[in-house]
Design a protein around this motif. Sequence first.
Motif, PDB file in Angstrom:
ATOM      1  N   GLN A  14       0.551 -12.495   6.236  1.00  0.00           N
ATOM      2  CA  GLN A  14       0.286 -11.618   5.538  1.00  0.00           C
ATOM      3  C   GLN A  14      -0.875 -10.245   6.257  1.00  0.00           C
ATOM      4  O   GLN A  14      -1.149  -9.497   6.901  1.00  0.00           O
ATOM      5  CB  GLN A  14       0.996 -11.088   3.809  1.00  0.00           C
ATOM      6  CG  GLN A  14       2.101 -10.744   3.391  1.00  0.00           C
ATOM      7  CD  GLN A  14       2.379 -11.342   1.876  1.00  0.00           C
ATOM      8  OE1 GLN A  14       1.336 -11.171   1.630  1.00  0.00           O
ATOM      9  NE2 GLN A  14       3.256 -11.850   1.117  1.00  0.00           N
ATOM     10  N   CYS A  46       4.486  -6.588  10.103  1.00  0.00           N
ATOM     11  CA  CYS A  46       4.223  -6.709   8.566  1.00  0.00           C
ATOM     12  C   CYS A  46       5.513  -7.144   7.709  1.00  0.00           C
ATOM     13  O   CYS A  46       5.605  -7.719   6.737  1.00  0.00           O
ATOM     14  CB  CYS A  46       3.778  -5.117   8.683  1.00  0.00           C
ATOM     15  SG  CYS A  46       2.041  -5.061   8.806  1.00  0.00           S
ATOM     16  N   GLY A  50       6.353  -9.507   5.250  1.00  0.00           N
ATOM     17  CA  GLY A  50       6.545  -9.398   3.562  1.00  0.00           C
ATOM     18  C   GLY A  50       4.858  -8.760   2.945  1.00  0.00           C
ATOM     19  O   GLY A  50       4.330  -8.303   1.763  1.00  0.00           O
ATOM     20  N   ASP A  52       1.893  -5.453   2.508  1.00  0.00           N
ATOM     21  CA  ASP A  52       2.363  -4.019   2.093  1.00  0.00           C
ATOM     22  C   ASP A  52       2.011  -3.716   2.355  1.00  0.00           C
ATOM     23  O   ASP A  52      -0.046  -3.703   2.229  1.00  0.00           O
ATOM     24  CB  ASP A  52       1.875  -4.755   0.373  1.00  0.00           C
ATOM     25  CG  ASP A  52       2.004  -3.535  -0.758  1.00  0.00           C
ATOM     26  OD1 ASP A  52       2.812  -2.472  -0.325  1.00  0.00           O
ATOM     27  OD2 ASP A  52       1.098  -3.099  -1.462  1.00  0.00           O
ATOM     28  N   PRO A  54       0.528   0.584   2.902  1.00  0.00           N
ATOM     29  CA  PRO A  54       0.244   1.012   1.915  1.00  0.00           C
ATOM     30  C   PRO A  54       1.368   2.785   2.521  1.00  0.00           C
ATOM     31  O   PRO A  54       1.488   2.502   4.083  1.00  0.00           O
ATOM     32  CB  PRO A  54      -0.832   1.996   1.579  1.00  0.00           C
ATOM     33  CG  PRO A  54      -1.672   0.624   1.632  1.00  0.00           C
ATOM     34  CD  PRO A  54      -0.911  -0.363   3.249  1.00  0.00           C
ATOM     35  N   TRP A  92      -6.795  -6.176   1.649  1.00  0.00           N
ATOM     36  CA  TRP A  92      -5.945  -7.302   2.072  1.00  0.00           C
ATOM     37  C   TRP A  92      -5.927  -8.314   1.515  1.00  0.00           C
ATOM     38  O   TRP A  92      -6.744  -8.599   0.794  1.00  0.00           O
ATOM     39  CB  TRP A  92      -6.054  -7.103   3.960  1.00  0.00           C
ATOM     40  CG  TRP A  92      -6.406  -6.381   4.615  1.00  0.00           C
ATOM     41  CD1 TRP A  92      -6.133  -4.771   4.732  1.00  0.00           C
ATOM     42  CD2 TRP A  92      -6.682  -6.142   6.071  1.00  0.00           C
ATOM     43  NE1 TRP A  92      -6.170  -4.291   5.103  1.00  0.00           N
ATOM     44  CE2 TRP A  92      -6.288  -4.827   6.041  1.00  0.00           C
ATOM     45  CE3 TRP A  92      -6.727  -7.137   7.061  1.00  0.00           C
ATOM     46  CZ2 TRP A  92      -6.453  -5.022   7.386  1.00  0.00           C
ATOM     47  CZ3 TRP A  92      -7.253  -6.920   8.539  1.00  0.00           C
ATOM     48  CH2 TRP A  92      -6.801  -5.818   8.624  1.00  0.00           C
TER      49      TRP A  92
END
Length: 109
Positions: A14, A46, A50, A52, A54, A92
Amino acid sequence: MTTELGDMSSRQLQATALETLDNAVCAALANVEDSREALSEALAACAATGADVPPQIGACVAAADEHVRYGEWREARMLLTVAHRLLARASWPMIVPTPSTPGDVVLGR
């Protein structure tokens, strides 16, 4: 059941995907005319890991893509600049190694 190693690997993927997105945004700022493919690949990476992203960043990148599609370079650059600044502020996932124990490392032998 997720193992600690699997969880760390997932977080690393990620973090790498988010870093790739930031790099794609920076590259797009340098050459906005040829940015569509790299940005869509970075967003797909991304989503695949998975990570995240924004919603504000995703919206800026998507809107910039639309402007690039119509040849509106200044508008795209403005939105990519906003996305880059938001990425710089985003938290992150980080991989922190576990503390060492006495005897793990032997120096000076």
